[in-house]
Motif scaffolding. Structure first.
Motif, PDB file in Angstrom:
ATOM      1  N   VAL A  51      -6.831  39.936  -1.473  1.00 23.64           N
ATOM      2  CA  VAL A  51      -5.994  39.858  -0.471  1.00 23.64           C
ATOM      3  C   VAL A  51      -4.413  39.743  -0.689  1.00 23.64           C
ATOM      4  CG1 VAL A  51      -5.626  39.322   2.060  1.00 23.64           C
ATOM      5  CG2 VAL A  51      -7.922  39.991   1.446  1.00 23.64           C
ATOM      6  N   TYR A  52      -4.484  38.267  -0.954  1.00 19.06           N
ATOM      7  CA  TYR A  52      -3.194  37.647  -1.232  1.00 19.06           C
ATOM      8  C   TYR A  52      -2.405  38.536  -2.182  1.00 19.06           C
ATOM      9  CZ  TYR A  52       0.322  34.198  -2.797  1.00 19.06           C
ATOM     10  OH  TYR A  52       1.443  33.638  -3.087  1.00 19.06           O
ATOM     11  N   VAL A  53      -2.838  38.737  -3.572  1.00 19.58           N
ATOM     12  CA  VAL A  53      -2.248  39.650  -4.716  1.00 19.58           C
ATOM     13  C   VAL A  53      -1.929  40.949  -3.879  1.00 19.58           C
ATOM     14  CG1 VAL A  53      -2.663  40.786  -6.715  1.00 19.58           C
ATOM     15  CG2 VAL A  53      -3.296  38.424  -6.434  1.00 19.58           C
ATOM     16  N   GLY A  54      -2.834  41.520  -3.251  1.00 18.80           N
ATOM     17  CA  GLY A  54      -2.477  42.920  -2.649  1.00 18.80           C
ATOM     18  C   GLY A  54      -1.270  42.730  -1.561  1.00 18.80           C
ATOM     19  N   PHE A  55      -1.044  41.767  -0.841  1.00 19.72           N
ATOM     20  CA  PHE A  55       0.014  41.547   0.098  1.00 19.72           C
ATOM     21  C   PHE A  55       1.067  41.465  -0.736  1.00 19.72           C
ATOM     22  CE2 PHE A  55       2.766  38.437   2.031  1.00 19.72           C
ATOM     23  CZ  PHE A  55       2.816  39.240   3.486  1.00 19.72           C
ATOM     24  N   ILE A  56       1.264  40.544  -1.793  1.00 19.46           N
ATOM     25  CA  ILE A  56       2.586  40.310  -2.625  1.00 19.46           C
ATOM     26  C   ILE A  56       2.881  41.501  -3.413  1.00 19.46           C
ATOM     27  CG2 ILE A  56       3.389  39.129  -4.724  1.00 19.46           C
ATOM     28  CD1 ILE A  56       3.123  37.298  -2.133  1.00 19.46           C
ATOM     29  N   GLU A  57       1.932  42.299  -3.675  1.00 21.98           N
ATOM     30  CA  GLU A  57       2.491  43.705  -4.373  1.00 21.98           C
ATOM     31  C   GLU A  57       3.039  44.693  -3.301  1.00 21.98           C
ATOM     32  OE1 GLU A  57      -1.360  44.786  -6.158  1.00 21.98           O
ATOM     33  OE2 GLU A  57      -0.906  43.689  -7.899  1.00 21.98           O
ATOM     34  N   ARG A  58       2.403  44.600  -2.115  1.00 21.17           N
ATOM     35  CA  ARG A  58       3.054  45.417  -1.306  1.00 21.17           C
ATOM     36  C   ARG A  58       4.457  44.876  -0.696  1.00 21.17           C
ATOM     37  NH1 ARG A  58      -2.243  45.352  -0.147  1.00 21.17           N
ATOM     38  NH2 ARG A  58      -2.108  43.978   1.735  1.00 21.17           N
ATOM     39  N   ASN A  59       4.434  43.412  -0.860  1.00 22.22           N
ATOM     40  CA  ASN A  59       5.614  42.845  -0.105  1.00 22.22           C
ATOM     41  C   ASN A  59       6.575  42.162  -1.070  1.00 22.22           C
ATOM     42  OD1 ASN A  59       5.140  43.486   2.859  1.00 22.22           O
ATOM     43  ND2 ASN A  59       3.416  42.985   2.188  1.00 22.22           N
ATOM     44  N   GLU A  65       9.555  33.237  -0.290  1.00 24.03           N
ATOM     45  CA  GLU A  65       8.924  32.075   0.671  1.00 24.03           C
ATOM     46  C   GLU A  65       7.942  31.527   0.094  1.00 24.03           C
ATOM     47  OE1 GLU A  65       8.402  33.658   4.650  1.00 24.03           O
ATOM     48  OE2 GLU A  65       9.513  35.370   4.068  1.00 24.03           O
ATOM     49  N   ASP A  66       7.424  30.209   0.638  1.00 26.63           N
ATOM     50  CA  ASP A  66       6.432  29.366   0.330  1.00 26.63           C
ATOM     51  C   ASP A  66       5.113  30.235   0.338  1.00 26.63           C
ATOM     52  OD1 ASP A  66       4.704  28.318   2.623  1.00 26.63           O
ATOM     53  OD2 ASP A  66       7.040  28.204   3.042  1.00 26.63           O
ATOM     54  N   GLU A  67       4.197  29.586  -0.730  1.00 25.92           N
ATOM     55  CA  GLU A  67       2.893  30.084  -0.743  1.00 25.92           C
ATOM     56  C   GLU A  67       2.070  29.989   0.433  1.00 25.92           C
ATOM     57  OE1 GLU A  67       2.756  26.152  -2.772  1.00 25.92           O
ATOM     58  OE2 GLU A  67       4.045  27.908  -3.028  1.00 25.92           O
ATOM     59  N   ILE A  71       0.185  33.188   2.041  1.00 25.19           N
ATOM     60  CA  ILE A  71      -1.402  33.178   2.171  1.00 25.19           C
ATOM     61  C   ILE A  71      -1.713  33.482   3.618  1.00 25.19           C
ATOM     62  CG2 ILE A  71      -3.379  31.706   2.040  1.00 25.19           C
ATOM     63  CD1 ILE A  71      -1.976  30.497  -0.484  1.00 25.19           C
ATOM     64  N   LEU A  72      -0.989  32.728   4.387  1.00 22.21           N
ATOM     65  CA  LEU A  72      -1.389  33.161   5.841  1.00 22.21           C
ATOM     66  C   LEU A  72      -1.235  34.210   6.228  1.00 22.21           C
ATOM     67  CD1 LEU A  72      -0.302  29.402   7.313  1.00 22.21           C
ATOM     68  CD2 LEU A  72      -2.708  30.388   6.822  1.00 22.21           C
ATOM     69  N   ARG A  73       0.208  34.642   6.250  1.00 18.71           N
ATOM     70  CA  ARG A  73       0.437  36.105   6.631  1.00 18.71           C
ATOM     71  C   ARG A  73      -0.652  37.167   5.913  1.00 18.71           C
ATOM     72  NH1 ARG A  73       6.770  35.922   5.053  1.00 18.71           N
ATOM     73  NH2 ARG A  73       7.394  34.785   6.902  1.00 18.71           N
ATOM     74  N   ALA A  74      -0.764  36.873   4.909  1.00 14.98           N
ATOM     75  CA  ALA A  74      -1.743  37.860   4.014  1.00 14.98           C
ATOM     76  C   ALA A  74      -3.066  37.831   4.879  1.00 14.98           C
ATOM     77  CB  ALA A  74      -2.181  37.571   2.636  1.00 14.98           C
ATOM     78  N   LEU A  75      -3.629  36.608   5.131  1.00 13.83           N
ATOM     79  CA  LEU A  75      -4.993  36.636   5.743  1.00 13.83           C
ATOM     80  C   LEU A  75      -4.904  37.069   7.227  1.00 13.83           C
ATOM     81  CD1 LEU A  75      -6.027  33.022   4.657  1.00 13.83           C
ATOM     82  CD2 LEU A  75      -7.228  35.120   3.888  1.00 13.83           C
ATOM     83  N   MET A  76      -3.791  36.867   8.078  1.00 15.11           N
ATOM     84  CA  MET A  76      -3.644  37.097   9.428  1.00 15.11           C
ATOM     85  C   MET A  76      -3.657  38.929   9.378  1.00 15.11           C
ATOM     86  SD  MET A  76      -0.836  34.410  10.846  1.00 15.11           S
ATOM     87  CE  MET A  76       0.118  35.478  11.448  1.00 15.11           C
ATOM     88  N   LEU A  77      -3.127  39.336   8.414  1.00 17.94           N
ATOM     89  CA  LEU A  77      -3.069  40.912   8.316  1.00 17.94           C
ATOM     90  C   LEU A  77      -4.594  41.406   7.811  1.00 17.94           C
ATOM     91  CD1 LEU A  77       0.444  41.372   6.616  1.00 17.94           C
ATOM     92  CD2 LEU A  77      -0.265  42.148   9.146  1.00 17.94           C
ATOM     93  N   ALA A  78      -5.186  40.692   6.885  1.00 17.97           N
ATOM     94  CA  ALA A  78      -6.355  41.263   6.497  1.00 17.97           C
ATOM     95  C   ALA A  78      -7.495  40.933   7.542  1.00 17.97           C
ATOM     96  CB  ALA A  78      -6.552  40.832   5.220  1.00 17.97           C
ATOM     97  N   PHE A  79      -7.498  39.819   8.256  1.00 14.60           N
ATOM     98  CA  PHE A  79      -8.871  39.350   8.875  1.00 14.60           C
ATOM     99  C   PHE A  79      -8.301  39.018  10.379  1.00 14.60           C
ATOM    100  CE2 PHE A  79      -9.430  38.162   4.501  1.00 14.60           C
ATOM    101  CZ  PHE A  79     -10.602  38.852   4.348  1.00 14.60           C
TER     102      PHE A  79
END
Length: 85
Positions: A51-59, A65-67, A71-79
């Motif tokens: 989820v995190y790697v996919g988020f970084i690849e798309r953004n 920004e700090d990890e 991480i929290l942005r990626a999780l909020m979008l995914a779950f």
């Protein structure tokens, strides 16, 4: 140093960091009603890292920004949690 062993240690560190961030944030949410991340029951670090790697690849524009934020942005979008009625 053996590069293979170093890579395995780095990967284990990354998994542990990610899992700690995810579960720490979820456990720290005040109530289910105010929750913004609802991890699936069988959540695991592999899934979270994808989820995190996919988020970084798309953004890639957000990589400065700090990890923790990423991480929290990626999780909020995914779950996302269901909206209360």
């Amino acid at each position: 140093k053996n590069p293979e062993t170093t890579n395995e240690v780095s990967l284990a560190h990354c998994y542990a960091y990610f899992q700690g961030m995810a579960y720490g944030f979820v456990m720290g949410q005040v109530s289910e009603r105010e929750s913004v991340i609802c991890l699936p029951g069988k959540f695991n670090p592999d899934q979270g890292m994808r989820v995190y790697v996919g988020f970084i690849e798309r953004n890639p524009d957000q990589m400065h920004e700090d990890e923790q934020t990423l991480i929290l942005r990626a999780l909020m979008l995914a779950f996302p949690c269901p909206k209360p009625e």
